[in-house]
Enzyme design. Structure first.
Site, short mmCIF file in Angstrom:
data_model
loop_
_atom_site.label_atom_id
_atom_site.label_comp_id
_atom_site.label_asym_id
_atom_site.label_seq_id
_atom_site.Cartn_x
_atom_site.Cartn_y
_atom_site.Cartn_z
CD GLU A 297 -2.21 -1.23 2.94
OE1 GLU A 297 -2.99 -2.14 3.22
OE2 GLU A 297 -1.87 -0.35 3.76
CB CYS B 162 6.41 -5.32 8.30
SG CYS B 162 7.79 -4.57 9.18
CB CYS C 231 4.73 -3.18 15.52
SG CYS C 231 6.40 -2.63 15.11
CB CYS D 236 1.65 -2.48 13.10
SG CYS D 236 1.88 -2.29 11.32
CB CYS E 200 0.89 0.95 7.19
SG CYS E 200 1.95 -0.08 8.12
S1 SF4 Z 1 4.72 -0.48 12.55
FE1 SF4 Z 1 4.13 -2.14 11.14
S2 SF4 Z 1 5.19 -1.68 9.20
FE2 SF4 Z 1 6.16 -0.44 10.83
S3 SF4 Z 1 7.88 -1.69 11.56
FE3 SF4 Z 1 6.13 -2.21 12.87
S4 SF4 Z 1 5.17 -4.01 11.89
FE4 SF4 Z 1 6.54 -3.05 10.38
#
Ligand code: SF4
Length: 344
Positions: free
Chosen positions: A83, A103, A107, A110, A328
Site C-alpha cells: 500500500e 513486515c 509490531c 500494527c 498501514c
Molecule cells: S509499525 Fe508495522 S510496518 Fe512499521 S515496523 Fe512495525 S510491523 Fe513493520
C-alpha cells in the site's frame, strides 16, 4: 523485461539529450507508456518497450477517505499486495510509501505486522508507487513534494533498494525532491541507523518508532525489539545526529494503559536529554483484532504536558484516513488471503 524504474537515473538507457528526454517523460510528465513519449523516435520507443517495462503493478485499487487522504492498494505481478497513502493537506502533498510486502518487525499494534513478511520491494516498486499515485490523482509526479518511508515494511531491512529509491527521489533529473522533505521511519535498528548516517550524499531525515521508553513495554509492543536495546538505539540516534547534524524524530503510538503512563513520559524525557529531537504522539488507529485501544484524550494530553514540561519538543499527529483504513496494512489485511503471499 526489466523494470526501468529499478535503474539509477544515471544508468538509464539512451545517451545525452535523449536520456534527459526519457527521464523527463518518466518523472516530469509521468508517462505510463513508452508510446506516449512522442519526442523520441518511433524506433527508439519500440526498442525501449522491447527491453523495459514502466509499470510495476498488475492492478491498483483506491479507497478515498472523507478527510481527503487516499489509500492505494497495489497488486504486484506475483499477486502480492502492498500500500501507499496519499495525503493532500494544505500546501503539502505527502505520500507514504511501502518498502516491503508485509513486515518482519511484527509490531503488535500494527496491521502490517499481523500480515507477516512477504518480500522486499525493489527500488522501482517503491518509486512506482509515487508515479502511480500522481497518475491516480491527476497531478504531476513532482507535485508530490513530501515523502515518508513509513508504509509497509522496515526500510533499513531492505536497505539497498530503499537507498536506491531515495537516490531516485532526490536526483535532479528524476523526482528532484528536497532531502529535507524525505523521511525514513525505522523501528530502531542501530546498525542500519549508523549506515544511514554514513550516506552523506543523501541526508534524508530519520524517524525512530520508539513507542515505549522501557524494555518490558517495548518488547510487548514490538516483539522483535529484544534484538536491540533502547540504550543501543539511543546511542545510534546520537551518533546519527553527531554525523548529520539532523534532528531525530521519535514516533510514539499511544496505547491505552500500555505506554501512556506518566512515569513513561518522564522516562522518555530522560532518554531524550541532550538530543535535538521531536516526539510525535500518534493516537493509535484501532483495527479489529489488534488487541489494543487508543489512549483517552485526557491521558494523551497529560502525557503531552509531562513531556513539554520537561523541555521535550512534542506534537500530536492525528492519523489520516481512518475511514479508509489508514493504519498501514489495514487495507491489505482486509483482502482475501491477506495479500503477502504470491499468487499466480
Ligand atoms: S509499525 Fe508495522 S510496518 Fe512499521 S515496523 Fe512495525 S510491523 Fe513493520
Amino acid at each position: 523485461m526489466q523494470l526501468l524504474l529499478d535503474l539509477h537515473p544515471d544508468a538509464y538507457p539512451l545517451e545525452g539529450f535523449r536520456r534527459r528526454q526519457l527521464l523527463e517523460w518518466v518523472f516530469v510528465h509521468g508517462a505510463a507508456d513508452f508510446s506516449a513519449m512522442t519526442s523520441l523516435s518511433a524506433g527508439v520507443r519500440a526498442e525501449l518497450s522491447e527491453q523495459y517495462t514502466l509499470n510495476p503493478f498488475r492492478s491498483i485499487e483506491t479507497v478515498r477517505s472523507t478527510d481527503g487522504s487516499v489509500k492505494y492498494l497495489f497488486t504486484l505481478p506475483d499477486g502480492r499486495q502492498m500500500e501507499a497513502v496519499y495525503m493532500p493537506y494544505l500546501d503539502r502533498k505527502t505520500i507514504c510509501v511501502s518498502t516491503m510486502v508485509g513486515c518482519p518487525a511484527k509490531c503488535a499494534f500494527c496491521a502490517t505486522g499481523a500480515l507477516g513478511f512477504g518480500r522486499n520491494l525493489t527500488a522501482g516498486e517503491v518509486v512506482g508507487q509515487i508515479l502511480a499515485v500522481a497518475r491516480g490523482e491527476g497531478i504531476a509526479p513532482r507535485e508530490l513534494r513530501n515523502l515518508v518511508f513509513m508504509g509497509m515494511g522496515e526500510p533499513l531491512l531492505n536497505y539497498d533498494a530503499t537507498m536506491l529509491a531515495a537516490r531516485i527521489l532526490l536526483h535532479p533529473l528524476a523526482l528532484g525532491m528536497s532531502k529535507r522533505r524525505v523521511t525514513l521511519s525505522t523501528v530502531g535498528l542501530p546498525k542500519g541507523i549508523r549506515r544511514l548516517a554514513a550516506e552523506d550524499d543523501l541526508g534524508i531525515k530519520l524517524a525512530i518508532s520508539l513507542h515505549a521508553p522501557d524494555e518490558e513495554t517495548r518488547q510487548r509492543i514490538i516483539p522483535t525489539a529484544h534484538a536491540n536495546t533502547i540504550q543501543e538505539i539511543m546511542a545510534s540516534a546520537r551518533e546519527y545526529q553527531a554525523v548529520t547534524g539532523r534532528r531525530v524524530t521519535f514516533e510514539y503510538a499511544m496505547l491505552r494503559g500500555v505506554n501512556d503512563q506518566l512515569w513513561q513520559a518522564e522516562l522518555l524525557a530522560d532518554l531524550l536529554r541532550g538530543l535535538v529531537s521531536h516526539v510525535n504522539l500518534i493516537p493509535m488507529n484501532p483495527w479489529e483484532g489488534s488487541g489494543f485501544e487508543e489512549s483517552s484524550e485526557q491521558q494523551l494530553q497529560a502525557f503531552y504536558d509531562a513531556l513539554e514540561q520537561r523541555g521535550v519538543e512534542v506534537s500530536v499527529r492525528r492519523s489520516r484516513g481512518r475511514d479508509a483504513g489508514a493504519a498501514c496494512g489495514q487495507l491489505a489485511l482486509k483482502q482475501p488471503g491477506a495479500g503477502v503471499s504470491a499468487s499466480a
